[in-house]
Scaffold this active site. Structure first.
Site, PDB file in Angstrom:
ATOM      1  CG  ASP A   1      15.861  -1.288 -12.282  1.00  0.00           C
ATOM      2  OD1 ASP A   1      16.878  -0.781 -11.786  1.00  0.00           O
ATOM      3  OD2 ASP A   1      15.892  -2.276 -13.048  1.00  0.00           O
TER       4      ASP A   1
ATOM      5  CG  HIS B   1      19.897  -2.422 -10.693  1.00  0.00           C
ATOM      6  ND1 HIS B   1      19.163  -2.230 -11.844  1.00  0.00           N
ATOM      7  CD2 HIS B   1      20.806  -3.379 -10.993  1.00  0.00           C
ATOM      8  CE1 HIS B   1      19.594  -3.051 -12.785  1.00  0.00           C
ATOM      9  NE2 HIS B   1      20.596  -3.764 -12.296  1.00  0.00           N
TER      10      HIS B   1
END
Ligand SMILES: *[C@@H]1O[C@H](CO)[C@@H](O)[C@H](O)[C@H]1NC(C)=O
Length: 464
Positions: free
Chosen positions: A117, A19
């Site tokens: 995110d 990520h």
């Protein structure tokens, strides 16, 4: 006050290199496009690798505004749902999100956009709505996987019973390829998907590290409302190019690169299962066997522990003396985090044995390296299917998920030969590389998408 309105974008990644890396590459891209960037970093990080990468990023870009986001400790509820350090961190970030409200409100100049995110939609939504900031998620997987995410609530009930999930105009995903955690209704991921997916329509957009040459049809289906009605604009802004700041200091020890320099062009198989998959010992032994049997030279990154702060058993003990000897004669084994893009860009590398994590797929595409896909968890089978359908790699579906069975060295050796020998796969991989480079050239699809976003953000600044 400056005369030119300054576009100010804040970014919030979640845990894990998978990520963090695309967020930092996106940050570099935005800086390159004259945006002012604030990076919010959840603290502490799960792994040492994340800490190192962040510090290299901030040294390379001192102009970036750095905000540390100190998380609440994980609680018993989270711990009962999962023991995975990364998932616990996802849960902590979600539970701590309200703390961001004053941080975001106090930023100067005021934010033009907030990109966070993909796992944070529900907790972030009320905050950004009250601040009236245009907000986006960066979905850190393929557009195909995003389609599944957006379509999920409509299939969740039947996904566990039917054999195939048919996503209109995108793909027919067999049950065996669905991320296993999404088949468990009470897993943290199922809960996040169920809770967050219906809220996608409230976002100003979704950013994806993909491009037309790879998933043009999927981007089109999403934006034409064929998958789910009422989705916000979906922007393919990839491929995110690997950056200078990711290079790892080697302090004079023999590096994979100097070893690669001594090998003939296209002769080496690079093997890595990513930052978070630890392979079982029996399987590690068979992979070693397979590599030796393939007859090719290889550079093999071995990871026995999920979290790099823990110590592992020596590889010599896992592989045994005989096999270790064969391995040392034919290849190089590396046990720490490597700069993968430096390896994939090396002319001696001719193929990539990969778990098909999305960042690895994009890096292989960027450098035109064929893949032998070996999905381990999560979205990786969906990604592997995309590669084999695109004709630039091999995927042995019958090998299943990590740990389902131990694949024998002989089969592994054969699959590696198939990837390395098949001319058509090599040609396709080169075409994917060209399409990747075109996407971010002037007039390319991804560059156009970035310009569109900047227009939207500029209007926000002018209205402040
Ligand atoms: C080479 O790969 C292509 C694409 O995956 C496949 O269709 C073809 O059958 C392969 N050729 C050989 C000789 O294995």
């Amino acid at each position: 006050m400056s005369l030119v309105p300054m576009t100010h974008v804040a970014l919030l990644p979640s845990s894990g290199m998978g990520h963090l890396t695309p967020f930092l590459r996106l940050a570099a891209l935005l800086l390159h496009n004259q945006c002012h960037v604030t990076l919010i970093t959840p603290q502490p990080t799960v792994t040492k690798s994340e800490e190192v990468l962040l510090s290299q990023f901030f040294s390379s870009f001192p102009q970036v505004n750095k905000i540390e986001f100190h998380l609440l400790p994980s609680n018993e509820n989270d711990a009962s749902a999962t023991t995975d350090a990364f998932y616990l961190q996802f849960a902590s970030i979600r539970r701590s999100s309200h703390l961001l409200s004053p941080l975001l409100a106090s930023l100067s100049p005021p934010l033009s956009a907030f990109i966070y995110d993909m796992t944070l939609i529900s907790p972030i939504l009320p905050i950004v709505e009250s601040l009236c900031v245009p907000h986006y998620i960066l979905f850190t997987s393929s557009a195909t996987m995003f389609s599944f995410f957006s379509y999920f609530p409509s299939v969740a009930a039947s996904a566990s019973s039917s054999d195939v999930v048919e996503i209109p105009e995108v793909a027919a995903i067999p049950r065996s390829s669905i991320p296993p955690l999404l088949l468990k209704p009470n897993s943290l991921f199922s809960k996040i998907f169920m809770e967050d997916s219906p809220k996608l329509k409230k976002l100003h957009g979704v950013l994806l590290n993909t491009f037309e040459g790879l998933e043009g049809n999927v981007l089109k289906a999403l934006n034409n409302g064929k998958v789910v009605k009422e989705l916000p604009p979906i922007y393919g802004v990839g491929p995110f190019a690997p950056c200078e700041f990711e290079k790892i200091e080697q302090n004079g020890v023999a590096t994979p690169l100097s070893w690669l320099d001594d090998q003939p062009d296209g002769s080496v198989v690079y093997v890595s299962f990513g930052s978070r998959t630890a392979i079982g010992k029996d399987q590690i032994r068979e992979i070693g066997e397979g590599l030796v049997r393939s007859g090719y030279k290889f550079l093999w990154v071995v990871k026995e522990k999920k979290v790099d702060r823990e110590e592992g058993e020596g590889l010599d003990e896992v592989l045994g003396f005989e096999l270790m000897k064969g391995i040392k004669e034919n290849g190089l084994v590396v046990k720490k985090w490597v700069d993968q893009s430096e390896i994939l860009s090396h002319k001696s590398v001719g193929g990539f044995v990969s778990h098909c994590g999305w960042n690895s797929v994009i890096e292989a595409a960027w450098f035109g390296v064929p893949i032998m896909g070996w999905p381990q968890i999560g979205d990786q089978k969906i990604n592997a299917e995309l590669i084999s359908k695109g004709g630039w790699g091999v995927w042995k579906k019958e090998w299943g998920w990590e740990g389902e069975c131990v694949v024998k060295g002989e089969e592994i050796g054969e699959a590696i030969k198939e990837m390395m020998n098949n001319e058509s796969i090599g040609i396709k991989a080169t075409q994917v590389k060209e399409a990747a480079r075109n996407a971010i050239s002037v007039g390319g699809g991804s560059m156009v998408a970035i310009q569109e976003l900047k227009e939207v953000w500029k209007k926000k600044v002018e209205n402040n």
